[in-house]
Design an enzyme around this catalytic site. Structure first.
Site, mmCIF file in Angstrom:
data_model
loop_
_atom_site.group_PDB
_atom_site.id
_atom_site.type_symbol
_atom_site.label_atom_id
_atom_site.label_comp_id
_atom_site.label_asym_id
_atom_site.label_seq_id
_atom_site.Cartn_x
_atom_site.Cartn_y
_atom_site.Cartn_z
ATOM 1 N N LYS A 54 0.841 -1.205 0.000
ATOM 2 C CA LYS A 54 0.000 0.000 0.000
ATOM 3 C C LYS A 54 0.876 1.255 0.000
ATOM 4 C CE LYS A 54 -3.751 -2.528 2.146
ATOM 5 N NZ LYS A 54 -4.456 -2.941 3.371
ATOM 6 N N GLN A 98 -4.659 -1.670 9.679
ATOM 7 C CA GLN A 98 -4.477 -2.964 9.012
ATOM 8 C C GLN A 98 -5.012 -4.100 9.900
ATOM 9 O OE1 GLN A 98 -3.254 -3.552 5.807
ATOM 10 N NE2 GLN A 98 -3.949 -5.639 6.228
ATOM 11 N N ASP A 121 -10.901 2.465 3.981
ATOM 12 C CA ASP A 121 -11.169 1.029 3.774
ATOM 13 C C ASP A 121 -12.651 0.799 3.448
ATOM 14 O OD1 ASP A 121 -9.101 -0.801 3.768
ATOM 15 O OD2 ASP A 121 -8.878 -0.807 5.952
#
Ligand code: NAP
Length: 281
Positions: A54, A98, A121
């Site tokens: 990412k 995460q 997200d």
């Protein structure tokens, strides 16, 4: 029939290039570069790889990334304090925590604490709710990546019978909402579903996100169907999906590989979401 392979890597690359150009255009007009804060708890090797990918994508497109690497024994209160600090930081557009988080952390509470307009997200109840109400804002990266991939391939989704295997909050459920938004007729399957084979056999589009190697047999795939394999399973150091790839390729019209299919799209849509989050701020 031999299926056409949907090249997620290439589609994601094109998407990233468009994002890069848009960011250049915006910075030329005086905007600062978008900024993504990434919180990594502990040292899970798979999470470290995801976070690294990412950050590499951020660099490619001109998004500034901030790293919050914290010990696995961080308390709920300490983690919430980081999220709350980032929520009010005007220089931060997106916040990503995460997963998976350690067992002692209440993940739901952490996700709910992220400001909905910084929830890149797309996991916050507000963003899932907006998607359910056909007003998508920040959309869950993987399902949204699947939609972008299908559209880039020129596949007409309207009216397709779609079977989705997996109903998790982060993947299977928003996937069903995305396909409903595209006017597919959806069948969502899970571990208690009766006769999964029959649900897959009748589908024009099969999307699998179960995390079970070879769960979907190649012979179940209808001739010409589209097969999207979201699953990632690590088998003897190799990544494989949830669909029997070789036999499914003989029946399908289109199929995604693992790796090189949905994975790169998830990263690309995260970048798109970060840019959108900056526009929302
Ligand atoms: P998850 O939370 O474990 O959910 C798995 C889902 O699959 C659940 O809904 C479960 O049903 C269902 N399931 C499990 N076994 C089944 C069976 N035998 N028959 C039918 N349904 C079954 O996993 P997730 O987070 O959704 O992730 C799913 C997979 O996608 C994993 O392999 C993950 O690594 C991968 N993934 C890939 C990407 C990417 O970018 N490519 C992104 C995210 C996730 P119940 O609800 O009944 O338990």
């Amino acid at each position: 029939m031999t299926a056409k392979i949907i090249d997620g890597k290439q589609i994601a690359k094109d998407l990233l290039e468009n994002i890069r150009l848009e960011i250049i255009e915006r910075t030329n007009q005086g905007q600062r570069n978008p900024c993504l804060a990434v919180i990594l708890v502990g040292d899970d090797p798979a999470s470290e790889v995801y976070v690294r990918n990412k950050k590499i994508a951020c660099e490619k497109v001109g998004i500034k990334s901030l790293s919050y690497d914290v010990e696995s024994n961080i308390s709920q209160a300490e983690l919430l304090a980081i999220v709350n600090k980032l929520n009010v930081d005007k220089d931060v557009d997106g916040i990503l925590v995460q997963s998976p988080l350690p067992d002692h952390i209440n993940e739901e509470e952490i996700i709910h604490a992220i400001h909905p307009n910084k929830d890149v997200d797309g996991f916050h109840p507000m963003n899932i709710g907006l998607l359910a109400l056909r007003q998508p804002r920040l959309r869950s990266c993987t399902p949204y990546g699947v939609i972008k991939m299908l559209k880039a391939t020129g596949i007409e989704l309207k009216g397709l019978d779609a079977t989705i295997v997996g109903v998790s909050n982060n993947v299977g459920r928003p996937m069903a909402l995305e396909l409903l938004l595209e006017a597919c007729t959806i069948t969502s399957c899970h571990s208690k579903t009766k006769d999964l084979e029959q649900k897959v056999r009748q589908a024009d589009l099969v999307v699998v996100a179960a995390g079970r190697q070879n769960l979907v047999k190649g012979e179940w795939i209808k001739k010409g169907a589209i097969v999207i394999d979201i699953g990632i399973n690590r088998i003897d150091g190799k990544l494989v999906g949830d669909v029997e790839f070789d036999s499914a390729s003989k029946n399908a019209g289109y199929i995604t590989p693992v790796p090189g299919g949905v994975g790169p799209m998830t990263v690309a849509t995260l970048m798109e979401n970060t840019l959108l989050a900056q526009k929302l701020s």
